[in-house]
Design a protein around this motif. Structure first.
Motif, short mmCIF file in Angstrom:
data_model
loop_
_atom_site.label_atom_id
_atom_site.label_comp_id
_atom_site.label_asym_id
_atom_site.label_seq_id
_atom_site.Cartn_x
_atom_site.Cartn_y
_atom_site.Cartn_z
N LEU A 42 -16.57 6.78 55.31
CA LEU A 42 -17.71 6.23 54.60
C LEU A 42 -17.81 6.75 53.17
N ASP A 75 -22.32 0.37 46.66
CA ASP A 75 -22.06 1.74 47.08
C ASP A 75 -22.60 2.70 46.02
N ARG A 78 -16.95 11.49 54.95
CA ARG A 78 -15.59 11.16 54.49
C ARG A 78 -14.68 11.00 55.70
N LEU A 99 -17.83 7.78 46.07
CA LEU A 99 -18.86 6.83 46.47
C LEU A 99 -19.11 6.84 47.97
N PHE A 100 -20.37 6.57 48.32
CA PHE A 100 -20.76 6.41 49.72
C PHE A 100 -20.92 4.93 50.00
N ARG A 101 -20.38 4.50 51.13
CA ARG A 101 -20.40 3.07 51.46
C ARG A 101 -21.78 2.64 51.97
N SER A 102 -22.79 2.79 51.13
CA SER A 102 -24.13 2.40 51.57
C SER A 102 -24.23 0.89 51.77
N SER A 103 -23.35 0.14 51.10
CA SER A 103 -23.42 -1.32 51.23
C SER A 103 -23.11 -1.76 52.66
N GLU A 104 -22.46 -0.90 53.43
CA GLU A 104 -22.19 -1.27 54.82
C GLU A 104 -23.44 -1.13 55.68
N ARG A 129 -30.71 2.72 49.57
CA ARG A 129 -29.60 3.63 49.78
C ARG A 129 -29.99 4.75 50.76
N TYR A 177 -15.41 7.36 49.65
CA TYR A 177 -14.12 7.06 49.05
C TYR A 177 -14.20 7.23 47.54
#
Length: 590
Positions: free
Chosen positions: A290, A325, A286, A314-319, A370, A292
């Motif tokens: 990463l 996410d 956080r 959520l975790f920004r796994s898409s990044e 993920r 939110y």
RNA sequence: GCGCUCGUAGCUCAGCUGGAUAGAGCAUCGGACUUCGAAUCCGAGGGGCGGGAGUUCGAAUCUCUCCGAGCGCGCCA
């Protein structure tokens, strides 16, 4: 001693020479070409594509690959270990080695014994996590596949030189272990003489919880009876998990599968001074922006019945390469499995493992992106996670699928199969197949111990070779059959085609180990052993028609000794390969 | 609908990270035990790699696209 790697280096030096003298561009990558055995044995012992790989870069200096190839052949001809080097086809270089090379390889393999083919130790600490079955019941055959694959892979990587730790992640947190505890509590009441009737829907019905209930009754007597769940849940849960893990460990032992570390998921949830490992991880992420609070788009196609649009953590796994996410918190405020798994992998990294392999069932395939994304994020890209998926196993009897149902009593446990056919057969069967290919495990075939099962074929080759030694000992009184003695034999007398073929296969073993380890595919070892066994069986049978080819020849002591040296090497390679697979190499099959 | 894994001989599967005429077992047919263990061996027939397009000197291996199978698709682990 790996002649393929050896010649890769020698040819690399020749190319380097051409680069130094300006006959080739100076910036060629020497790792691009390969040296391998040619498909056709008649082409020689080694083949390299070096001239074709650099053809484009060499355009200004050589008009075509064949021209460059002949230049390299010329240089190779000066090597005393090369009997012949010639250009072939579009620009291959085929190399025939001097007989002395194979004599040396064979001798080296005998002297090294079980260490032959072992790779150089590397400093990389590697963690292989496998099995990780939930501690809520007995393992099934599908778990067995992951167990055998992971175990053999760990053996393989270890033999190839890695510093391997074998780990089991105990999923002892979450709602499922509470269900386990309630189920065990019923068995506890039953053990104290109560009539519990049918197991209610939603609880585990299997008989395997009866011993756990009985053990609990012995330990605490009737003290938990009639108490509200809040007062007994934790005690029962702890006890039940321990009982299930004990059972799982026994089952794994029966399959000859071992782990060094058993890591508890629950320990990640445990709060010390109000903070758990998972809290810390989520807070870290956080702080880096990463994590939110946000909304996820609903899945396409069929919507789940209970879908409601809501905000979540959520975790920004898409990044980091994931499609979307991923949530870290459930609506009840507890962490998701993913959140604890992030903390778990962080623990591995903190323990020094930058190279991690997870072995999962194919039903967890959707989870790979993920997790690899998370590992990148928490390690700043320094750590690497490789997830190997094992396809699920379809249990079959005589070609007909066995429908498994815990309730219907048709559930076949891994232990039942292992007890019936033996760990060796189960292991080899599962390793005689790529891990990502589906597997029909036919109980009838394995139970028959028919020759369909390749484990007997390979084990028989080993036993047969050992029988030659028994024969030799009785033919030549007092003969020294140790490796040290046999390595002294004059191996140059081995000139028969069949003998040379066997020696060449032995020469390939180090290369097979290296390639299989790099690809992380233990099944290659199983196939190599099968081929080696086949070549040996063939050669053996030549001795039927041509007695002069037999390994033991009373008239020819020296020749026999050389052949026994070959057999010695053969048995040690087979035993070595089988030990990587975790399969016994018996001295006799009777 | 999207993602992952996979489609190779009648069946079950290999195919060495792009190489030279695609391999093995089973099944079928025909052979080999007074001989180091026949749980073995030798031989024969059988596919052009799901379909199509592309990249490359070269493709079963890489890319795209269809077809088909399995698995997965907030708050299960």
């Amino acid at each position: 001693m790996n002649i393929f790697a050896d010649f890769q280096a020698r040819i690399g030096a020749i190319v380097q020479g051409l680069m130094d003298s300006g006959r080739l561009p100076a910036d060629l990558d020497l790792a691009r070409f390969t040296v391998e055995p040619p498909r056709e044995a008649s082409h020689g012992d080694l083949a390299t594509n070096v001239a074709m790989v650099y053809a484009r870069d060499a355009k200004p200096h050589f008009s075509n690959p064949r021209q460059m190839a002949s230049e390299i052949c010329f240089a190779l001809a000066a090597d005393p270990d090369v009997a012949q080097a010639e250009t072939a086809g579009p620009g291959f270089i085929n190399i025939r080695l001097a007989p002395k090379v194979f004599v040396d390889v064979l001798r080296a393999s005998i002297e090294a014994g079980g260490e032959y083919g072992r790779g150089a130790r590397t400093a990389t600490k590697m963690n292989v996590e496998y099995v990780s079955a939930n501690p809520t019941g007995p393992m099934h055959v599908g778990h067995g596949r992951g167990a055998v694959f992971g175990d053999a892979l760990a053996n393989l990587l270890d033999f190839a030189g890695a510093d391997v730790t074998r780990e089991y992640y105990i999923n002892d947190a979450g709602a499922q272990v509470d269900v386990l505890a309630r189920s065990a509590f019923l068995r506890y009441r039953e053990a104290l003489g109560e009539h519990i009737g049918a197991i209610p829907e939603g609880l585990y019905p299997g008989d395997y919880l009866k011993p756990a209930g009985a053990a609990l009754a012995r330990e605490v007597g009737a003290s938990l009876l009639g108490k509200p769940e809040g007062e007994w849940l934790e005690t029962v849960r702890t006890q039940a998990i321990a009982a299930m893990m004990a059972m799982i460990r026994e089952d794994l032992a029966a399959l000859k599968v071992e782990h060094q570390v058993f890591f508890s998921e629950r320990s990640l949830h445990k709060r010390v001074h109000g903070v758990s490992d998972i809290d810390r991880q989520v807070a870290d992420l956080r702080a880096r922006g990463l994590v939110y609070e946000g909304r996820l788009p609903p899945p396409k196609g069929q919507l789940p019945d209970d879908w409601e649009d809501r905000e979540q953590t959520l975790f920004r796994s898409s990044e980091y390469g994931d499609d979307v996410d991923r949530p870290l918190m459930k609506s009840d405020g507890a962490y998701t499995y993913f959140a604890s798994d992030i903390a778990y992998h962080k623990s591995k990294i903190d323990r020094g493992f930058l190279e991690m392999i997870d072995v999962w069932g194919a039903d967890h395939g959707g989870y790979v992106k993920r997790m690899t994304a998370a590992v990148k994020a928490i390690s700043d890209g320094k750590a690497n996670l490789d997830v190997r998926l094992c396809q699920l196993v379809r249990l079959v009897r005589d070609g007909v699928e066995v429908k498994m149902s815990k309730r219907g009593g048709t559930f076949v446990t891994l232990r039942e199969v292992v007890d019936e056919v033996g760990a060796d057969a189960v292991r080899f069967m599962m390793l005689f197949r790529k891990n990502d290919a589906m597997l029909d495990f036919d109980l009838a075939k394995v139970i028959e111990q028919s020759k369909d099962n390749p484990v007997f074929y390979v084990q028989y080759a080993h036993a047969r070779a050992k029988s030659i030694f028994r024969q030799a000992a009785s033919t030549f009184a007092g003969i020294d059959l140790s490796g040290a003695a046999l390595a002294q034999a004059d191996l140059a007398v081995l000139r028969d085609e069949g003998e040379l073929e066997l020696i060449k296969m032995i020469a390939q073993y180090p290369r097979q180990i290296e390639a299989a380890a790099q690809a992380r595919e233990p099944h290659r070892i199983a196939f190599f052993l099968h081929e080696l066994a086949s070549a040996f069986h063939s050669h053996w049978n030549r001795g039927k028609d041509s007695p002069q080819l037999r390994f033991v020849n009373e008239e020819r002591g020296d020749l026999s000794k050389a052949r026994l040296a070959l057999v010695f090497s053969l048995t040690s390679v087979i035993a070595s390969g089988l030990s990587i697979l975790g399969v016994a190499a018996p001295d006799e099959m009777r």
